[in-house]
Motif scaffolding. Structure first.
Motif, PDB file in Angstrom:
ATOM      1  N   VAL A 141      15.189  -4.190   9.905  1.00  0.00           N
ATOM      2  CA  VAL A 141      13.910  -3.522   9.654  1.00  0.00           C
ATOM      3  C   VAL A 141      13.987  -2.801   8.316  1.00  0.00           C
ATOM      4  N   THR A 142      13.202  -3.233   7.381  1.00  0.00           N
ATOM      5  CA  THR A 142      13.176  -2.592   6.068  1.00  0.00           C
ATOM      6  C   THR A 142      11.739  -2.263   5.724  1.00  0.00           C
ATOM      7  N   VAL A 143      11.548  -1.218   4.969  1.00  0.00           N
ATOM      8  CA  VAL A 143      10.196  -0.810   4.611  1.00  0.00           C
ATOM      9  C   VAL A 143      10.160  -0.461   3.129  1.00  0.00           C
ATOM     10  N   ASP A 144       9.515  -1.288   2.345  1.00  0.00           N
ATOM     11  CA  ASP A 144       9.328  -1.013   0.926  1.00  0.00           C
ATOM     12  C   ASP A 144       7.843  -1.022   0.625  1.00  0.00           C
ATOM     13  N   ALA A 145       7.399  -0.055  -0.140  1.00  0.00           N
ATOM     14  CA  ALA A 145       5.969   0.076  -0.399  1.00  0.00           C
ATOM     15  C   ALA A 145       5.597  -0.529  -1.751  1.00  0.00           C
ATOM     16  N   ILE A 146       4.390  -1.038  -1.836  1.00  0.00           N
ATOM     17  CA  ILE A 146       3.845  -1.501  -3.114  1.00  0.00           C
ATOM     18  C   ILE A 146       2.504  -0.809  -3.350  1.00  0.00           C
ATOM     19  N   LEU A 147       2.115  -0.755  -4.595  1.00  0.00           N
ATOM     20  CA  LEU A 147       0.814  -0.181  -4.917  1.00  0.00           C
ATOM     21  C   LEU A 147      -0.285  -1.188  -4.634  1.00  0.00           C
ATOM     22  N   THR A 148      -1.422  -0.706  -4.188  1.00  0.00           N
ATOM     23  CA  THR A 148      -2.592  -1.557  -4.085  1.00  0.00           C
ATOM     24  C   THR A 148      -3.292  -1.593  -5.445  1.00  0.00           C
ATOM     25  N   ALA A 149      -4.262  -2.477  -5.572  1.00  0.00           N
ATOM     26  CA  ALA A 149      -5.034  -2.528  -6.818  1.00  0.00           C
ATOM     27  C   ALA A 149      -5.737  -1.193  -7.055  1.00  0.00           C
ATOM     28  N   LYS A 150      -6.251  -0.617  -5.968  1.00  0.00           N
ATOM     29  CA  LYS A 150      -6.907   0.690  -6.097  1.00  0.00           C
ATOM     30  C   LYS A 150      -5.895   1.750  -6.509  1.00  0.00           C
ATOM     31  N   GLY A 151      -4.711   1.672  -5.938  1.00  0.00           N
ATOM     32  CA  GLY A 151      -3.672   2.617  -6.297  1.00  0.00           C
ATOM     33  C   GLY A 151      -3.309   2.516  -7.767  1.00  0.00           C
ATOM     34  N   ARG A 152      -3.227   1.297  -8.276  1.00  0.00           N
ATOM     35  CA  ARG A 152      -2.921   1.123  -9.702  1.00  0.00           C
ATOM     36  C   ARG A 152      -4.034   1.691 -10.570  1.00  0.00           C
ATOM     37  N   GLU A 153      -5.275   1.492 -10.120  1.00  0.00           N
ATOM     38  CA  GLU A 153      -6.403   2.016 -10.892  1.00  0.00           C
ATOM     39  C   GLU A 153      -6.348   3.540 -10.956  1.00  0.00           C
ATOM     40  N   LEU A 154      -6.099   4.166  -9.816  1.00  0.00           N
ATOM     41  CA  LEU A 154      -6.080   5.631  -9.785  1.00  0.00           C
ATOM     42  C   LEU A 154      -4.863   6.180 -10.507  1.00  0.00           C
ATOM     43  N   LEU A 155      -3.758   5.452 -10.448  1.00  0.00           N
ATOM     44  CA  LEU A 155      -2.558   5.883 -11.178  1.00  0.00           C
ATOM     45  C   LEU A 155      -2.816   5.837 -12.680  1.00  0.00           C
ATOM     46  N   ALA A 156      -3.500   4.775 -13.120  1.00  0.00           N
ATOM     47  CA  ALA A 156      -3.800   4.649 -14.546  1.00  0.00           C
ATOM     48  C   ALA A 156      -4.801   5.701 -15.003  1.00  0.00           C
ATOM     49  N   ARG A 157      -5.658   6.103 -14.086  1.00  0.00           N
ATOM     50  CA  ARG A 157      -6.669   7.099 -14.451  1.00  0.00           C
ATOM     51  C   ARG A 157      -6.019   8.435 -14.806  1.00  0.00           C
ATOM     52  N   GLY A 158      -4.934   8.763 -14.111  1.00  0.00           N
ATOM     53  CA  GLY A 158      -4.156   9.948 -14.463  1.00  0.00           C
ATOM     54  C   GLY A 158      -4.884  11.264 -14.262  1.00  0.00           C
ATOM     55  N   ASP A 159      -5.841  11.300 -13.363  1.00  0.00           N
ATOM     56  CA  ASP A 159      -6.602  12.530 -13.155  1.00  0.00           C
ATOM     57  C   ASP A 159      -6.210  13.253 -11.869  1.00  0.00           C
ATOM     58  N   GLY A 160      -5.080  12.859 -11.294  1.00  0.00           N
ATOM     59  CA  GLY A 160      -4.615  13.511 -10.074  1.00  0.00           C
ATOM     60  C   GLY A 160      -5.130  12.870  -8.810  1.00  0.00           C
ATOM     61  N   SER A 161      -5.954  11.847  -8.933  1.00  0.00           N
ATOM     62  CA  SER A 161      -6.488  11.206  -7.732  1.00  0.00           C
ATOM     63  C   SER A 161      -5.435  10.339  -7.036  1.00  0.00           C
ATOM     64  N   PHE A 162      -4.374   9.983  -7.772  1.00  0.00           N
ATOM     65  CA  PHE A 162      -3.276   9.247  -7.127  1.00  0.00           C
ATOM     66  C   PHE A 162      -2.317  10.280  -6.535  1.00  0.00           C
ATOM     67  N   ARG A 163      -2.638  10.710  -5.362  1.00  0.00           N
ATOM     68  CA  ARG A 163      -1.798  11.705  -4.690  1.00  0.00           C
ATOM     69  C   ARG A 163      -1.794  11.384  -3.202  1.00  0.00           C
ATOM     70  N   ILE A 164      -0.657  10.913  -2.729  1.00  0.00           N
ATOM     71  CA  ILE A 164      -0.559  10.521  -1.323  1.00  0.00           C
ATOM     72  C   ILE A 164      -0.552  11.782  -0.466  1.00  0.00           C
ATOM     73  N   THR A 165      -1.495  11.877   0.440  1.00  0.00           N
ATOM     74  CA  THR A 165      -1.573  13.059   1.306  1.00  0.00           C
ATOM     75  C   THR A 165      -1.595  12.697   2.786  1.00  0.00           C
ATOM     76  N   GLN A 166      -1.869  11.441   3.098  1.00  0.00           N
ATOM     77  CA  GLN A 166      -1.953  11.074   4.504  1.00  0.00           C
ATOM     78  C   GLN A 166      -1.575   9.609   4.677  1.00  0.00           C
ATOM     79  N   PHE A 167      -1.300   9.249   5.898  1.00  0.00           N
ATOM     80  CA  PHE A 167      -0.945   7.859   6.172  1.00  0.00           C
ATOM     81  C   PHE A 167      -1.695   7.373   7.406  1.00  0.00           C
ATOM     82  N   ALA A 168      -1.704   6.064   7.545  1.00  0.00           N
ATOM     83  CA  ALA A 168      -2.233   5.429   8.744  1.00  0.00           C
ATOM     84  C   ALA A 168      -1.333   4.247   9.055  1.00  0.00           C
ATOM     85  N   LEU A 169      -1.369   3.827  10.305  1.00  0.00           N
ATOM     86  CA  LEU A 169      -0.580   2.671  10.722  1.00  0.00           C
ATOM     87  C   LEU A 169      -1.534   1.570  11.155  1.00  0.00           C
ATOM     88  N   SER A 170      -1.148   0.350  10.925  1.00  0.00           N
ATOM     89  CA  SER A 170      -2.015  -0.742  11.369  1.00  0.00           C
ATOM     90  C   SER A 170      -1.181  -1.828  12.016  1.00  0.00           C
TER      91      SER A 170
END
Lengths: 218, 333
Positions: free
Chosen positions: A9-38
């Protein structure tokens, strides 16, 4: 897209397209604060509560299945969330928005007010925290606004803008107001454009996804 | 509820030092050495050394060799009317500036001042961030069958010494950071000085010709018409012994998020196959009081519920009211 090695069992995370967009924006919107399971990919009809070998084997067809790697498209992953509900829940919350699909003319407007069925011991209610509306291609709408929730964080979230790319946009509210694009060039040689609208109850976790079609008028 | 907030203690930033073999061969010791036969205008300054013939597709620069001389000896002057200004003088000034940051400084090996040196500069892609102290082992051949095993003295010093280029260690006779004390307790002759300087932070190895000359008769030419000779001389000494070992070191920062699902959480699913029909009834009656879910994906969101990152499990993880789950997710971006 390949399968993951399931011998450990291994768990590695990748950025989503939205995550990349918000990371590039650099305005603090890329901030992980919560999670969900699916449980995307799981077919619960494979669960067999009549398995003759006993309850330890009811889920054997699911437990050893190999899983696919993560999709970076945020609209194609985390579709079916696990939810926290009281023990003894016989009916899962279900969303009802009054449409099984939406076809809207270029420039036309529409208001969507979802209801949640089978939640908090009520047949139908409007969730107090509102609903999350995600359109898969924000270019299809001149306006895509959530209204009805007036907390500062939601109002701030609803004011973010996405410009120029075919990425998703998420807004929060009890009602979604949309008006289809008036830009002809977006259609190219097509007579209509398609996207998907995902609605999620912020309290219940109930989810609904329907197709949205914008038809060209001239 | 399908979202759960993460607490500050759920985040961990881990900073680890990762070491590896420096060479493209992925072996600790580089034993084959090649130079390009193609002439270059830089040949008077330095020569690149490869692990395979430079015509092969897998070839990659491992390190470069240069020779510096304070008086400009060992290479032809740029202009005959300006004596002493040559490529070796340029190299000397270049490394003096890099190592000492002082145009009046002199290279000191042990306690001996030198006016020239050989330099081995490891390729950037090989050393990553630093060279790892204590892993430097270089064998040189001199004239005849004489060989000399060199290492840095990092295993013998209790306090690191710093120059303008960062940490500096003396190069001594020995292996794996420890001196061969048969000659001297320091691992080098006090009269000729140490065998050079090991500068891990700039991945540079400076060799003292005087010490090498006395030990294995490895002498540079100080003639003005010997362009490139001294570089070839050291290359022959390195390739003849066929043993050059050094490891790279880099600091890798990893972000971890700990995802905790308590026993009472995430036991129902919005999966369509979990529901029977359009009314929302759970598919099996046993799921009413003993639901069972199988998590496959973890999604990370911001305050506005934008899905920022996702992690897939390699196989489904069972969750019910009798189980709790703790997942450690590594954020690789």
């Amino acid at each position: 897209m390949g399968y993951l090695n399931n011998t450990a069992v291994t768990v590695d995370a990748i950025l989503t397209a939205k995550g990349r967009e918000l990371l590039a924006r650099g305005d603090g919107s890329f901030r992980i604060t919560q999670f969900a399971l699916s449980d995307d990919e799981i077919d619960y009809t494979l669960y067999n509560p009549t398995q003759p070998s006993g309850s330890a084997f009811f889920g054997e067809a699911i437990e050893n299945m190999p899983l696919l790697e993560a999709f970076p498209d945020e609209n194609q992953i985390m579709k079916y969330k696990l939810v926290t509900l009281p023990r003894g829940t016989a009916r899962m919350p279900v969303l009802d928005i009054g449409y099984s699909s939406i076809t809207i003319k270029q420039g036309a407007s529409l208001a969507i007010t979802p209801q949640t069925l089978n939640y908090l011991s009520q047949t139908a209610l409007y969730e107090s925290s509102g609903y999350t509306f995600t359109i898969s291609d924000v270019r299809l709408f001149n306006n895509f606004n959530g209204v009805g929730i007036n907390t500062p964080d939601v109002q701030a979230a609803n004011q973010t803008t996405t410009i120029g790319t075919s990425v998703s946009k998420t807004v929060i509210g009890t009602t979604l107001n949309i008006s289809a694009t008036t830009i002809n060039t977006l259609f190219g040689g097509n007579t209509s454009l398609s996207a998907t609208l995902q609605v999620i109850g912020r309290d219940s976790g109930a989810r609904l996804q329907i197709p949205v079609i914008v038809t060209k008028t001239s | 509820m399908s979202f759960k907030r993460l607490d500050p203690e759920d985040f961990l930033v881990s900073i680890d030092s990762v070491t590896a073999t420096a060479w493209s061969t992925n072996t600790p010791v580089l034993s084959t050495f090649f130079t390009s036969s193609t002439t270059s205008t830089n040949d008077s300054y330095y020569k690149n050394v490869y692990q395979t013939a430079s015509t092969e597709t897998s070839t990659a620069v491992q390190f470069a060799i240069a020779y510096g001389n304070k008086a400009g000896s060992g290479s032809a002057n740029f202009n005959d009317s300006v004596p002493g200004v040559s490529p070796t003088r340029t190299v000397y000034g270049q490394y003096r500036n890099l190592v000492y940051g002082d145009e009046n400084a002199q290279f000191i090996f042990g306690a001996v001042t030198a006016s020239d040196f050989w330099v081995i500069s490891v390729d950037r892609a090989r050393y990553k961030e630093h060279l790892l102290k204590g892993t430097f082992n270089l064998t040189l051949t001199g004239s005849g069958i004489q060989t000399l095993k060199l290492t840095d003295n990092s295993g013998m010093v209790s306090t690191d010494t710093y120059l303008d280029c960062g940490r500096v260690y003396q190069i001594i006779s020995g292996s794996n950071g420890v001196a061969n004390t048969s000659l001297n307790a320091n691992g080098y002759s006090l009269s000729s000085g140490s065998y050079g300087l090991f500068l891990p932070d700039i991945a540079t190895i400076i060799l003292n010709p005087l010490a090498l000359s006395q030990s294995i008769n490895l002498n540079p030419s100080r003639s003005s018409d010997s362009d490139g000779f001294n570089i070839a001389r050291l290359f022959t000494a390195v390739s003849g012994a066929a043993s050059f070992q050094v490891n790279s070191e880099e600091t890798v920062t990893s972000d971890f998020v700990f995802v905790r699902a308590r026993n009472s959480e995430f036991n129902y699913s919005e999966n369509p196959s979990f529901i029977s029909g359009s009314t929302g009834d759970v598919i099996y009656s046993t799921f009413i009081n003993s639901p069972q879910t199988y998590m496959t994906t973890v999604g990370f969101y911001n305050d506005t519920n934008d899905l920022l990152a996702v992690a897939k499990l390699s196989k489904p993880l069972t969750k019910d009211f009798t189980k709790e789950a703790l997942l450690r997710v590594k954020l690789d971006f």
